[in-house]
Design an enzyme around this catalytic site. Structure first.
Site, PDB file in Angstrom:
ATOM      1  N   ASP A 109      77.368  86.086  43.746  1.00 56.01           N
ATOM      2  CA  ASP A 109      76.082  85.645  43.197  1.00 56.01           C
ATOM      3  C   ASP A 109      75.437  86.750  42.362  1.00 56.01           C
ATOM      4  O   ASP A 109      75.002  86.524  41.223  1.00 56.01           O
ATOM      5  CB  ASP A 109      75.167  85.243  44.360  1.00 56.01           C
ATOM      6  CG  ASP A 109      73.798  84.759  43.904  1.00 56.01           C
ATOM      7  OD1 ASP A 109      73.732  84.000  42.928  1.00 56.01           O
ATOM      8  OD2 ASP A 109      72.802  85.134  44.538  1.00 56.01           O
ATOM      9  N   HIS A 122      63.315  79.876  48.257  1.00 53.27           N
ATOM     10  CA  HIS A 122      64.444  79.018  47.887  1.00 53.27           C
ATOM     11  C   HIS A 122      65.592  79.127  48.888  1.00 53.27           C
ATOM     12  O   HIS A 122      66.308  78.152  49.124  1.00 53.27           O
ATOM     13  CB  HIS A 122      64.910  79.301  46.449  1.00 53.27           C
ATOM     14  CG  HIS A 122      65.868  80.439  46.306  1.00 53.27           C
ATOM     15  ND1 HIS A 122      65.456  81.743  46.094  1.00 53.27           N
ATOM     16  CD2 HIS A 122      67.222  80.485  46.317  1.00 53.27           C
ATOM     17  CE1 HIS A 122      66.503  82.525  45.977  1.00 53.27           C
ATOM     18  NE2 HIS A 122      67.596  81.789  46.112  1.00 53.27           N
ATOM     19  N   LYS A 177      66.437  76.177  45.024  1.00 50.41           N
ATOM     20  CA  LYS A 177      65.695  76.492  43.799  1.00 50.41           C
ATOM     21  C   LYS A 177      65.084  75.240  43.168  1.00 50.41           C
ATOM     22  O   LYS A 177      64.182  75.351  42.341  1.00 50.41           O
ATOM     23  CB  LYS A 177      66.602  77.199  42.784  1.00 50.41           C
ATOM     24  CG  LYS A 177      66.793  78.677  43.088  1.00 50.41           C
ATOM     25  CD  LYS A 177      67.507  79.402  41.981  1.00 50.41           C
ATOM     26  CE  LYS A 177      67.590  80.895  42.280  1.00 50.41           C
ATOM     27  NZ  LYS A 177      68.362  81.619  41.249  1.00 50.41           N
ATOM     28  N   HIS A 222      74.691  76.946  47.139  1.00 47.78           N
ATOM     29  CA  HIS A 222      73.881  78.004  47.753  1.00 47.78           C
ATOM     30  C   HIS A 222      72.454  78.052  47.218  1.00 47.78           C
ATOM     31  O   HIS A 222      71.532  78.437  47.924  1.00 47.78           O
ATOM     32  CB  HIS A 222      74.556  79.373  47.569  1.00 47.78           C
ATOM     33  CG  HIS A 222      74.450  79.946  46.185  1.00 47.78           C
ATOM     34  ND1 HIS A 222      75.231  79.502  45.139  1.00 47.78           N
ATOM     35  CD2 HIS A 222      73.647  80.911  45.670  1.00 47.78           C
ATOM     36  CE1 HIS A 222      74.917  80.177  44.045  1.00 47.78           C
ATOM     37  NE2 HIS A 222      73.957  81.040  44.335  1.00 47.78           N
ATOM     38  N   ASP A 223      72.255  77.641  45.966  1.00 48.00           N
ATOM     39  CA  ASP A 223      70.928  77.723  45.345  1.00 48.00           C
ATOM     40  C   ASP A 223      70.197  76.384  45.301  1.00 48.00           C
ATOM     41  O   ASP A 223      69.245  76.227  44.531  1.00 48.00           O
ATOM     42  CB  ASP A 223      71.050  78.258  43.915  1.00 48.00           C
ATOM     43  CG  ASP A 223      70.866  79.765  43.835  1.00 48.00           C
ATOM     44  OD1 ASP A 223      70.367  80.361  44.811  1.00 48.00           O
ATOM     45  OD2 ASP A 223      71.232  80.348  42.796  1.00 48.00           O
ATOM     46  N   HIS A 229      70.669  86.118  50.193  1.00 47.47           N
ATOM     47  CA  HIS A 229      69.864  87.236  49.682  1.00 47.47           C
ATOM     48  C   HIS A 229      69.561  88.274  50.771  1.00 47.47           C
ATOM     49  O   HIS A 229      68.715  89.157  50.564  1.00 47.47           O
ATOM     50  CB  HIS A 229      68.558  86.722  49.070  1.00 47.47           C
ATOM     51  CG  HIS A 229      68.748  86.106  47.722  1.00 47.47           C
ATOM     52  ND1 HIS A 229      69.115  86.822  46.604  1.00 47.47           N
ATOM     53  CD2 HIS A 229      68.639  84.815  47.307  1.00 47.47           C
ATOM     54  CE1 HIS A 229      69.210  86.020  45.569  1.00 47.47           C
ATOM     55  NE2 HIS A 229      68.939  84.791  45.970  1.00 47.47           N
TER      56      HIS A 229
END
Length: 462
Positions: free
Chosen positions: A397, A344, A319, A315-316, A369
């Site tokens: 998260d 991101h 970044k 998911h990240d 987010h």
């Protein structure tokens, strides 16, 4: 997508774009290096097995690149993405290195802090550069092995920064002691960087300039032969180069990845993602764990949970395109930094959406987010447009972020983190997901206030 098989080359090509981002390179850098390096490999007569290993070495040459980003940011007080991008244009001569250090160290810092940093680098530069490259190369080789690539691929990544004359790092080996795939990958890397920045003549001039120092002369000769073919440069510069590289995977049969292999690839890239910052070590693994615990409590079946865990691991990934000067900043982000941070999620979705097997991960990566009340980012989606799988990963998260150390605060006790989640229930997070997480934690440890400062949540609950 469970139960299906997908071409490994398609997955690795897509994920290599995340490696381009964390090296500050234009999208497609690793793919173009693969195009260049495979032409060299064929020119020198490598067989199909060697060509296949070379193919994946070239696409994954930067697999360990995120592991030294935070250290670069700390040592040079600089944007690691810009630093890495610009350093690729330095030829290693003392004059160029000195100019680079002075022009890239602490430019946004006070004079005294900048002076101390430059002095430290000038006094300890050799040891520091070995440390940075060793961390990167060793980490990349380890992850390649985890992702089931051969030892030749791992060794090719490990030796990427060694030079033909022995002046490279981290071990200073020379000549044919350097793995062949490393020699080809370094040559292909420099060709692409200088071709992008200055065109064909610039790339050829740089190759000839470094022949015998950085580069194996026999490989330079092979490349010169390749470069004289009419369609070589045209294809390299075309928008079709990605399709050309995918179509040119060596061997009679494409390597296919099943669900077990997809899980290993996701786990390997999770390590690349989490290595970007010391504050996110193990974050993706823990989010995957908490995601699975929530999903299990909600009665979600095994196959759907598997997709969710894979998405949580990735998911990240976006970044990797954010500077550590933003990710690790101990104070409040300014407006420009906050805009960088918010991107991101967009990067995650863009990278993952190009692989059908990661479609669920793309959706979650792009929306993790978002908030139920529409105040999240990047799209400001409201509850009716946020699927349950996104809500699950989002809850996992935030719970892990609250219960882990961050540059701006210490880890919270579990009970306090849950209280914060409940305080925003219905606005930020789905009460169903919070309740499922609370039930799962209660089953695993009756004392929710306990949290060892020495062990992560994954270690305690896994």
């Amino acid at each position: 997508m469970t139960g299906v098989q997908i071409r490994l080359a398609e997955i690795i090509e897509a994920l290599s774009k995340a490696l381009d981002m964390t090296e500050g390179q234009p999208e497609g850098h690793c793919i173009r290096c693969c195009y260049i390096g495979m032409h060299i490999g064929r020119e020198i007569g490598l067989d199909d097995v060697q060509l296949r290993d070379l193919y994946y070495t070239l696409l994954l040459k930067d697999l360990g690149c995120s592991s030294n980003a935070a250290r670069i940011c700390e040592l040079y007080i600089a944007d690691d993405l810009r630093f890495k991008r610009d350093f690729k244009l330095v030829d290693g001569s003392l004059a160029q290195v000195l100019r680079f250090v002075v022009s890239h160290t602490g430019m946004q810092s006070g004079l005294a802090e900048r002076f101390r940093s430059i002095l430290n680098i000038l006094q300890n530069g050799g040891e520091l550069s070995i440390e940075l490259i060793q961390t990167r190369c060793q980490r990349g080789a380890e992850i390649a092995r985890q992702m089931r690539f051969s030892e030749d691929v791992a060794q090719g990544i490990l030796g990427l920064d060694e030079h033909w004359n022995g002046g490279g790092k981290p071990d200073g080996v020379s000549g044919e002691q350097i793995p062949l795939f490393s020699r080809i990958a370094l040559l292909a890397q420099v060709i692409d960087i200088f071709h992008i920045s200055g065109g064909r003549k610039s790339a050829l001039a740089e190759v000839k300039k470094r022949e015998g120092d950085w580069f194996d002369p026999s490989l330079v000769k092979a490349f010169i032969n390749v470069s004289e073919r009419p369609d070589f440069w045209m294809s390299l510069a075309s928008c079709e180069v990605e399709a050309i590289v995918l179509a040119s995977e060596p061997g009679q049969h494409a390597i296919m990845a099943d669900d077990d292999y997809l899980d290993d690839i996701a786990a390997g890239f999770a390590k690349v993602i989490d290595a970007k910052s010391p504050y996110t070590s193990g974050h993706s693994d823990r989010v995957a764990l908490f995601t699975d615990l929530i999903a299990e409590q909600m009665g979600i079946d095994f196959e759907a949970r598997r997709l969710l865990k894979r998405a949580a691991l990735l998911h990240d990934i976006g970044k990797l395109g954010v500077s550590n000067s933003v990710l690790d900043k101990p104070g409040k982000l300014d407006e420009q930094e906050w805009l960088q941070m918010k991107r991101h999620a967009e990067f995650s979705e863009r990278i993952l959406s190009t692989v059908g097997a990661f479609s669920a991960a793309a959706r979650i990566g792009g929306a993790h987010h978002e908030r139920l009340d529409g105040k999240g980012y990047p799209r400001g989606l409201t509850a009716d447009r946020i699927p349950m799988e996104v809500r699950i990963v989002s809850t996992a998260d935030v719970f892990d972020a609250l219960t882990a150390n961050r540059p701006y605060r210490a880890a919270m006790p579990i009970a306090e983190a849950l209280a914060i989640l409940w305080g925003d229930a219905g606005k930020s997070h789905d009460p169903i997901c919070i309740e499922a997480l609370e039930r799962a934690l209660h089953r695993l440890t009756p004392n929710k206030d306990e949290r060892s400062s020495e062990f992560s949540a994954a270690a305690r609950f896994g």
